[in-house]
Every structure is written in structure tokens, then in C-alpha cells.
Design an enzyme around this catalytic site. Structure first.
Site, PDB file in Angstrom:
ATOM      1  N   SER A  95       0.791  -1.235   0.000  1.00  0.00           N
ATOM      2  CA  SER A  95       0.000   0.000   0.000  1.00  0.00           C
ATOM      3  C   SER A  95       0.821   1.282   0.000  1.00  0.00           C
ATOM      4  O   SER A  95       0.258   2.370  -0.123  1.00  0.00           O
ATOM      5  CB  SER A  95      -0.962   0.009   1.199  1.00  0.00           C
ATOM      6  OG  SER A  95      -2.068  -0.821   0.932  1.00  0.00           O
ATOM      7  N   LYS A 154       3.326   6.553   4.985  1.00  0.00           N
ATOM      8  CA  LYS A 154       2.361   5.566   4.489  1.00  0.00           C
ATOM      9  C   LYS A 154       2.847   4.178   4.845  1.00  0.00           C
ATOM     10  O   LYS A 154       4.013   3.841   4.649  1.00  0.00           O
ATOM     11  CB  LYS A 154       2.197   5.683   2.966  1.00  0.00           C
ATOM     12  CG  LYS A 154       1.140   4.732   2.409  1.00  0.00           C
ATOM     13  CD  LYS A 154      -0.253   5.170   2.808  1.00  0.00           C
ATOM     14  CE  LYS A 154      -1.314   4.101   2.524  1.00  0.00           C
ATOM     15  NZ  LYS A 154      -1.296   3.013   3.547  1.00  0.00           N
ATOM     16  N   THR A 155       1.929   3.379   5.385  1.00  0.00           N
ATOM     17  CA  THR A 155       2.223   1.987   5.695  1.00  0.00           C
ATOM     18  C   THR A 155       1.889   1.095   4.501  1.00  0.00           C
ATOM     19  O   THR A 155       1.173   1.480   3.579  1.00  0.00           O
ATOM     20  CB  THR A 155       1.399   1.503   6.899  1.00  0.00           C
ATOM     21  OG1 THR A 155       0.012   1.725   6.620  1.00  0.00           O
ATOM     22  CG2 THR A 155       1.800   2.235   8.176  1.00  0.00           C
ATOM     23  N   GLY A 156       2.399  -0.121   4.571  1.00  0.00           N
ATOM     24  CA  GLY A 156       2.047  -1.146   3.602  1.00  0.00           C
ATOM     25  C   GLY A 156       2.400  -2.498   4.191  1.00  0.00           C
ATOM     26  O   GLY A 156       3.473  -2.659   4.766  1.00  0.00           O
TER      27      GLY A 156
END
Length: 261
Positions: free
Chosen positions: A65, A203-205
Site C-alpha cells: 500500500s 504511508k504503511t504497507g
């Protein structure tokens, strides 16, 4: 010791970093038991780069993501969405995370990491335009062969943490091949928290098989900017909050962001 002097020292310990950090002196091994992860960071003022676990830092893997950053930039640039407030209607399909199961805007879908919104936008962008823009960006291996709405999800697109840091460095400097207004919009959508002297963007993923997690972003302060990328293996599912907490703990230790009081 004088009480006032003690208080001054305590206050100093709570202040954010005001001088460029000597990145070469950082020690982050304790955050990565058994070396199952990497952390890279660049001081944009001095261009000095820190790398923990260089082998992992250079290893390409799916962006998950974190690719929403790129997807949003392309979507805005080609006009399939007009701004961060553009709404897509929920299709009624109940998904694993409750916050996904409603209408979303570009901005709210970024913050909730609502996969369906960005999949729909990728289909609107289409294969030809998506490939064209990944080539322009030289983003990772640029491989979208796994499908227009799945290629970044544990699939054909691969990028290393060092490459992620390079991409984000160009975003910070607004040197990517997008209109400045679109880069400013996406950066605004990435704001995670704000302190008196800093703003954390990120932003995480995550992926489940094999379990791994990303947190990438940058910190802008009154004094300078740091760009970073963290990536770890996990036991079971790596929760987005876990990888975010790990990265922010490092940033707090070195007073790049303010520690909790």
C-alpha cells in the site's frame, strides 16, 4: 545540582533535533532482532544517508500500500480524479477492515488505506498510462504484468527500500514529473501527526504471505528534513501500526520527532 539547571537539562531532552543529526552515529540494531528488517534514512540538508542492513535495503519487494502514493500522483496528473476530495461510492462488498466499507475520497482512502478505491482508480488510469508513468518515474522494476488492479499487492511490481527513499526524496523536493499542485496535494494527504516543531508524513504497507511491513515517509521540521523507509519481516500478520511504531520509535530516540511526554 541547582533545581533550575536540572529543569533546563530535562527541557533540552524533550526538544526536537535542532542541529543536523550525525547519521553515522545512529544505532538501530535493537529495533530489528535477528536482522529481519531494514531502516534507511537521508538527511536532505547534508545528503547523508544511513543504512541498517544494506542487503535488505537493496532487496526489491512488492511496495504493497505504499504504492498508493504513486497511484494518487498519477491519478491526479492524468485527471481521473480532480482532487483529494473526489468521492468513489462503496460497491457494497464487505471487506476485512470495517473502515473500508463506506464511500471514500482520495484523501480518506489514503488515510484508511482502502485498497478498493485505489484499485478502481488504477483501472481508470489504465495499463498504458500506468506503464508510461512508472517508466517516467523509473519506479522499481516497473512491472505491472500481474494486472492493472493487483500488480503492487505482493505481485509483479518490486522496489527496494533504498529506491523508495530515492522516490520520496524527489517528492519532498517536488522534482517528480508531476504538476507541483498534485505533489503538494499528495504530501498533504500523507500527514500522520504534527508537533510544535515538526510534521510527520508517511504511508504503511503490509502483506500476509510471507508477512512483512513497510512504513515510508519523511519528517519536515523548522530546521531540516529527513526521508526514511522502514521494512520488517513479521510473525503472522504485520499490523500497519506495528511497523509505524517501530519507525517512529527510532525517530523519537534521535529527537527527529518529539518523544511522548
Amino acid at each position: 545540582m541547582d533545581t533550575n539547571l536540572k529543569q533546563e537539562e530535562a527541557d533540552q531532552g524533550n526538544k526536537p533535533q535542532t542541529e543536523p543529526l550525525d547519521i553515522s552515529n545512529m544505532q538501530v540494531d535493537k529495533y530489528f532482532p535477528h536482522n529481519k528488517g531494514t531502516f534507511v534514512m537521508r538527511d536532505m540538508l547534508t545528503n547523508q544517508t544511513f543504512i541498517h542492513n544494506e542487503e535488505r535495503a537493496r532487496k526489491p519487494q512488492p511496495p504493497e500500500s505504499t504504492f498508493k502514493i504513486v497511484n494518487a500522483l498519477i491519478g491526479l496528473q492524468v485527471g481521473v480524479v480532480q482532487d483529494e476530495y473526489e468521492v468513489k461510492r462503496w460497491d457494497g462488498v464487505k471487506r476485512s477492515r470495517g473502515e473500508w466499507n463506506k464511500d471514500h475520497t482520495l484523501g480518506s482512502a489514503m488515510r484508511a488505506s482502502a485498497v478498493w478505491y485505489y484499485q478502481a482508480m488504477a483501472r481508470d488510469i489504465g495499463k498504458e498510462r500506468m506503464q508510461e508513468w512508472l517508466n517516467k518515474l523509473n519506479y522499481g522494476n516497473k512491472d505491472i504484468s500481474a494486472g492493472i488492479d493487483t500488480f503492487w499487492l505482493n505481485s509483479s511490481l518490486q522496489i527496494s527500500p533504498l529506491e523508495e527513499m530515492e522516490f520520496l526524496s524527489r517528492l519532498v523536493q517536488e522534482k517528480l514529473p508531476f504538476d507541483n499542485k498534485h505533489m503538494k496535494t499528495v504530501k498533504r494527504m500523507l500527514i500522520q501527526e504534527e508537533g510544535d516543531n515538526y510534521t510527520l508524513f508517511g504511508k504503511t504497507g503490509t502483506r500476509n504471505n510471507p508477512p512483512a511491513g513497510w512504513f515510508v515517509g519523511f519528517v519536515e521540521s523548522n530546521y531540516h528534513t529527513y526521508v526514511f523507509a522502514a521494512n520488517i519481516d513479521g510473525q503472522g500478520t504485520v499490523a500497519p501500526q506495528k511497523i509505524k511504531d517501530l519507525a517512529t520509535d527510532i525517530l523519537k530516540e534521535y529527537r527527529i520527532i518529539e518523544p511522548n511526554k
